[in-house]
Design a protein around this motif. Structure first.
Motif, PDB file in Angstrom:
ATOM      1  N   THR A  80      25.777  42.009  26.952  1.00 38.68           N
ATOM      2  CA  THR A  80      27.102  41.547  27.398  1.00 38.68           C
ATOM      3  C   THR A  80      27.443  40.166  26.855  1.00 38.68           C
ATOM      4  OG1 THR A  80      26.911  42.872  29.414  1.00 38.68           O
ATOM      5  CG2 THR A  80      28.507  41.063  29.427  1.00 38.68           C
ATOM      6  N   ASP A 129      36.526  45.789  31.752  1.00 41.20           N
ATOM      7  CA  ASP A 129      36.408  46.653  30.582  1.00 41.20           C
ATOM      8  C   ASP A 129      36.238  45.823  29.313  1.00 41.20           C
ATOM      9  OD1 ASP A 129      36.713  48.905  32.196  1.00 41.20           O
ATOM     10  OD2 ASP A 129      38.912  48.797  32.071  1.00 41.20           O
ATOM     11  N   ASP A 130      36.002  46.492  28.223  1.00 42.29           N
ATOM     12  CA  ASP A 130      35.837  45.818  26.941  1.00 42.29           C
ATOM     13  C   ASP A 130      37.105  45.061  26.570  1.00 42.29           C
ATOM     14  OD1 ASP A 130      33.321  46.841  26.813  1.00 42.29           O
ATOM     15  OD2 ASP A 130      33.813  48.484  25.433  1.00 42.29           O
ATOM     16  N   THR A 170      37.473  45.807  37.477  1.00 42.90           N
ATOM     17  CA  THR A 170      36.725  46.472  36.403  1.00 42.90           C
ATOM     18  C   THR A 170      36.851  45.634  35.139  1.00 42.90           C
ATOM     19  OG1 THR A 170      37.179  48.648  37.362  1.00 42.90           O
ATOM     20  CG2 THR A 170      36.463  48.574  35.060  1.00 42.90           C
ATOM     21  N   SER A 189      32.076  47.491  37.365  1.00 44.88           N
ATOM     22  CA  SER A 189      31.305  47.593  36.120  1.00 44.88           C
ATOM     23  C   SER A 189      31.700  46.468  35.179  1.00 44.88           C
ATOM     24  CB  SER A 189      31.552  48.951  35.439  1.00 44.88           C
ATOM     25  OG  SER A 189      32.923  49.075  35.073  1.00 44.88           O
ATOM     26  N   VAL A 190      30.799  46.201  34.246  1.00 45.28           N
ATOM     27  CA  VAL A 190      31.025  45.187  33.215  1.00 45.28           C
ATOM     28  C   VAL A 190      30.732  45.827  31.864  1.00 45.28           C
ATOM     29  CG1 VAL A 190      30.368  42.924  32.317  1.00 45.28           C
ATOM     30  CG2 VAL A 190      30.398  43.323  34.795  1.00 45.28           C
ATOM     31  N   GLY A 191      31.758  45.877  31.025  1.00 50.10           N
ATOM     32  CA  GLY A 191      31.572  46.470  29.711  1.00 50.10           C
ATOM     33  C   GLY A 191      30.721  45.604  28.796  1.00 50.10           C
ATOM     34  N   ALA A 192      30.118  46.231  27.812  1.00 44.73           N
ATOM     35  CA  ALA A 192      29.256  45.497  26.884  1.00 44.73           C
ATOM     36  C   ALA A 192      30.042  44.472  26.087  1.00 44.73           C
ATOM     37  CB  ALA A 192      28.557  46.486  25.953  1.00 44.73           C
ATOM     38  N   ASN A 193      31.334  44.704  25.882  1.00 49.14           N
ATOM     39  CA  ASN A 193      32.173  43.793  25.101  1.00 49.14           C
ATOM     40  C   ASN A 193      33.246  43.108  25.960  1.00 49.14           C
ATOM     41  OD1 ASN A 193      30.931  44.400  22.569  1.00 49.14           O
ATOM     42  ND2 ASN A 193      32.021  46.364  22.585  1.00 49.14           N
ATOM     43  N   ALA A 194      32.996  43.028  27.248  1.00 44.41           N
ATOM     44  CA  ALA A 194      33.996  42.443  28.141  1.00 44.41           C
ATOM     45  C   ALA A 194      34.284  40.991  27.775  1.00 44.41           C
ATOM     46  CB  ALA A 194      33.534  42.548  29.588  1.00 44.41           C
ATOM     47  N   HIS A 230      25.205  45.223  31.240  1.00 46.21           N
ATOM     48  CA  HIS A 230      24.633  45.589  29.936  1.00 46.21           C
ATOM     49  C   HIS A 230      23.851  44.409  29.368  1.00 46.21           C
ATOM     50  CE1 HIS A 230      24.399  47.039  25.790  1.00 46.21           C
ATOM     51  NE2 HIS A 230      24.655  48.258  26.303  1.00 46.21           N
TER      52      HIS A 230
END
Length: 870
Positions: A174, A121-122, A119, A145-150, A171
């Protein structure tokens, strides 16, 4: 009191020893600590020097450095350094259990456990300590999942590969803050894309130049999908389900240089779809149901890969909008007809591939205007039976083509002028056709040929001058042709030939040797394959000029054992020539071939053929008849052996030349029989043993001189009979041909006796005697050890009984209360004192002193009380 004193003494002794042990351990610890400190100081110094290399290093940031004792490689990772780049290869990525150093530049995660999905995350990479990361590769894993701020805060990031991770969505913002990101790969993921007609975009990544989104189940592609990626120079859309596209799909990609649309379902490409892409140089549209590229306007296109489409006909105006094409691939299109002027406008064409089609005719003016053509392929057109009889016309008289491939067609003949304009040709492939003959003029127009492939045709013979003009030829493949005989004159015109394959043919001899062949024939040949033929004999003289031969494959031939074969094996072994076959076998020995792949060698081949290996060469016999040789060879002085039988057995020669002074006498069969009978009756003949057989120098008919050398075995042992001597004596014979160095000498035969069996018999009982002696010695040692143990036990019992008797002489004591030295701990303090014992006196002389003795006057000091056993 005595018991208490004894106990205190024991404890005091134990305490003293403990102190000594602790002191010793302390000294060792100090030594180890000093070594560790020196090592730590050296490591710290190296770390300081390493950190000094980073100009942007700030000690106030409390950065942690990998590859030292303070920051080891994270869990489930392998850290390496290569050319200044620090790479961490892991099989998992988990926040909280892993911590990376700031000097890591490349992160690679491959084949992570599917039960532990990743995962992103940001700020995950920042939290893991990857502040200076430049490339991130997470492949063949599972990303939920891939966070927008990863990837936020990774200012040095320039490459990201997230292929094959079952990623369903990402996102759009990203990578908005990664201004140095140039390479982005998201292939093999079931991603979700904006619907057709939507104003949404897929990703906001203005800095990305190479974008791979192949095999992502994309069904629609609009201009809005990639409008926020204007810097794209390479776009890979292969393997999706794209069908029809709009005219303005790629209008925002003004810097696009290469586009891959292969393996889609595109049937038609609008003529103006690439009108704005003035930088487009490479277009891949293979494996699409496109039936024409007519009308496409791509003025600067250099490479068009249109193989395996539905194009079946090429007209004269097919490529009018792409006149600067240099590489054109039209293979696998089931092409049946090509207009003879289809390529006339492509004046910059360098590469043309028309292979794997259904052509039955090629016009002589098809490539007339393509004077820059370098590679021309028309292979795998099974209906193409002839090349142009007058050759391919050229507007500049001669082509620059250096590779021509017409393999696996239906060619039945190559005309004399078919290649007349291919003067720069260096490689030609005509394999897999039905060519029966090739005249001497076919290759004469191409003097620069270095590689000719004529394999698997129907050629039964070759003209001796077929390669007369090809002095640069280095590789020739004649495999799979029904060749029956090949003259060495063919190779007299190819002095630098290094590779020759004549396998799977019908050759009965290696080649036909001509009397006028040059002494340098094939002296540069490195590889020769004549396997799977019908060769029965290969003479060493046929290979004498092959000085650089390193590989020879003669497997699966009808080779027979002979002196020529033995000479060949020796020659090949001496010249370190490899057999180049692990599973080779001789046809007449196929029944013996088993799992001998790893043991195949010339020695193995010689053993399988002749039953024995040939460690030394055997020279050819003198040029005299066998009858004449046998008549002139007399019996050996040691016995009645038949030299002719020995020669017929094919025994190898001994290199050792034994010399003796001998006189010549005429050989006579009757005298030989009489001498043999005399030897049987009277024993050994000293004169014959010393001189051997003599020959008459005045005999003009004598061509062979026999020197029979005796090893004088009879001096130490009785001479065996003639019959037993023939069975036991191994006779090595070496035949030496008359050499130019000894022009005045006759050919000689040297006979030397070897008494291997008799010498071996002297030591046949040595090993049994040694084994018997060693066994007896071992038995004596064991018995001695047992006796010593019994004596020791008996001595101990006597000493123990004497001590008990001495102790029980004191009134009031029983056997169980008596010890050798120490008293019972349950003894009364007021009880009897410790007996006065002499430490070195025998136990049976010990007397008990009942008088009271003070501690100070006692000869037993507590520090000296030691068990008698000790």
């Amino acid at each position: 009191m005595a018991s208490s004193t004894t106990l205190v003494g024991v404890r005091y002794d134990m305490g003293a020893k403990s102190q000594e042990l602790v002191l010793l351990l302390a000294v060792c610890a100090l030594a180890i600590c000093e070594t560790v400190n020196k090592t730590a100081k050296k490591d710290n110094k190296d770390a300081d020097n390493f950190l000094f290399q980073y100009e942007d290093y700030d000690s106030s940031d409390n950065q942690e450095v990998l590859f030292n004792e303070d920051r080891p490689c994270p869990r489930d990772c392998l850290c390496t350094v290569s050319q200044g780049y620090r790479t961490a290869k892991c099989n998992r990525l988990e926040l909280g259990t892993q911590k990376f150093g700031d000097d890591i530049t490349d992160l690679v995660i491959e084949n992570a456990d599917p039960n532990s999905p990743i995962t992103l995350d940001d700020f995950i990479f920042k939290k893991l300590g990857l502040h200076q990361i430049a490339t991130i590769k997470i492949v063949n894993s599972t990303i939920t999942s891939v966070g927008a701020n990863a990837f936020h805060g990774l200012h040095e990031l320039y490459a990201v590969n997230l292929s094959n991770n079952k990623l369903k969505s990402i996102h759009s913002e990203t990578f908005a803050n990664n201004k140095k990101l140039l390479l982005l790969t998201l292939s093999n993921n079931p991603l979700k894309f904006p619907a057709p007609g939507s104003q949404e975009y897929f990703l906001n990544a203005s800095s990305v130049q190479e974008f791979d989104i192949s095999y992502c189940n994309m069904q629609y592609l609009t201009a809005n999908t990639i409008k926020n990626m204007p810097g794209l120079m390479y776009l890979n859309l292969a393997g999706n389900n794209l069908s029809n596209m709009e005219d303005d799909t790629f209008k925002t990609l003004l810097d696009l240089e290469e586009l891959d649309l292969s393996d889609n379902n595109i049937k038609i490409l609008p003529g103006e779809i690439f009108s704005e892409n003035t930088e487009l140089a490479t277009l891949h549209i293979q494996r699409n149901p496109i039936d024409s590229v007519f009308g496409l306007q791509i003025s600067d296109l250099l490479t068009l890969n249109a193989g395996q489409t539905n194009i079946s006909f090429i007209g004269p105006s097919m490529f009018l909008g792409m006149t600067y094409i240099a590489n054109l691939n039209l293979s696998g299109n089931s092409l049946k007809k090509i207009h003879n002027q289809a390529f006339h406008k492509l004046i910059e064409l360098n590469y043309l591939d028309l292979s794997y089609n259904d052509l039955d005719f090629v016009s002589s003016i098809l490539i007339k205007e393509n004077i820059e053509l370098d590679i021309f392929k028309i292979s795998n057109n099974p209906r193409l039976k002839h090349l142009p009889m007058e050759g391919f016309n050229c507007s500049a008289e001669q082509f620059n083509i250096y590779l021509f491939d017409a393999s696996n067609c239906g060619l039945e003949e190559i005309f004399d002028d078919s290649l007349k304009t291919f003067t720069a040709l260096s490689q030609i492939n005509l394999s897999g056709n039905k060519i029966k003959t090739i005249s001497s003029k076919v290759f004469s127009r191409s003097p620069k040929l270095i590689d000719i492939n004529l394999s698997y045709n129907q050629i039964t013979s070759l003209d001796s001058k077929v390669f007369e003009k090809n002095s640069d030829l280095g590789k020739l493949n004649l495999q799979g042709n029904p060749l029956k005989v090949l003259s060495t004159e063919i190779f007299s015109y190819t002095p630098i030939l290094t590779w020759l394959d004549m396998s799977h043919a019908e050759l009965t001899a290696l080649w036909k040797v001509e009397k006028t062949q040059p002494a340098t024939l094939l002296n540069n040949l490195n590889f020769l394959n004549v396997s799977y033929n019908r060769i029965t004999e290969i003479k060493q003289t046929e290979l004498d000029t092959l000085n650089k031969l390193r590989t020879l494959d003669i497997s699966n031939n009808l080779l027979a054992c002979s002196r020529d074969f033995e000479n060949l094996m020796s020659w090949l072994s001496q010249h370190k020539v490899s057999p180049n076959s692990n599973t080779a076998s001789i046809a007449n020995l196929a029944k013996d071939t088993k799992d001998e792949e790893t043991n195949y060698s010339w020695e193995f081949l010689s053993r399988k053929t002749c039953g024995t290996a040939m460690p030394q060469p055997v020279e050819p016999l003198p040029s005299v008849s066998d009858e004449e040789i046998w008549e002139r060879i007399d019996k050996d002085a040691e016995g009645n052996f038949d030299l002719k039988d020995t020669l017929d057995d094919g025994k190898i020669a001994d290199d050792t030349k034994l010399t003796n002074d001998e006189s010549n006498e005429k050989i006579d069969d009757d005298n030989a029989d009489n001498d043999a009978d005399d030897e049987d009756e009277d024993g050994e003949d000293d004169d014959d043993d010393e001189t051997g057989e003599d020959y008459d120098d005045n005999d003009d008919n004598l061509d062979l001189k026999v020197n029979l050398i005796d090893k004088t075995v009879s001096q130490s042992t009785a001479k065996p009979t003639a019959s037993s001597q023939k069975d036991k004596v191994d006779i090595a014979i070496k035949l030496l041909e008359n050499d130019s160095v000894y022009d005045d000498l006759e050919p000689e035969v040297y006979v030397q006796e070897s008494m291997k069996d008799q010498e071996h018999g002297r030591y046949e009982y040595l090993w049994p005697m040694l084994i018997a002696i060693l066994g007896a010695l071992l038995l004596l040692i064991v018995l001695g050890k047992v006796v010593m143990m019994i004596c020791q036990r008996r001595n101990k019992q006597i000493r123990y009984n004497s001590a008990i008797i001495a102790a029980m002489s004191n009134a009031g004591r029983t056997k169980k209360d008596c010890g050798l030295v120490y008293q019972q701990l349950s003894e009364e303090l007021t009880g009897p004192t410790t007996p006065k014992l002499n430490r070195y006196a025998p136990l049976h002389n010990v007397t008990v002193n009942a008088s009271n003795m003070s501690y100070e006057s006692s000869p037993f000091h507590h520090s000296n009380i030691v068990p008698e056993a000790v």
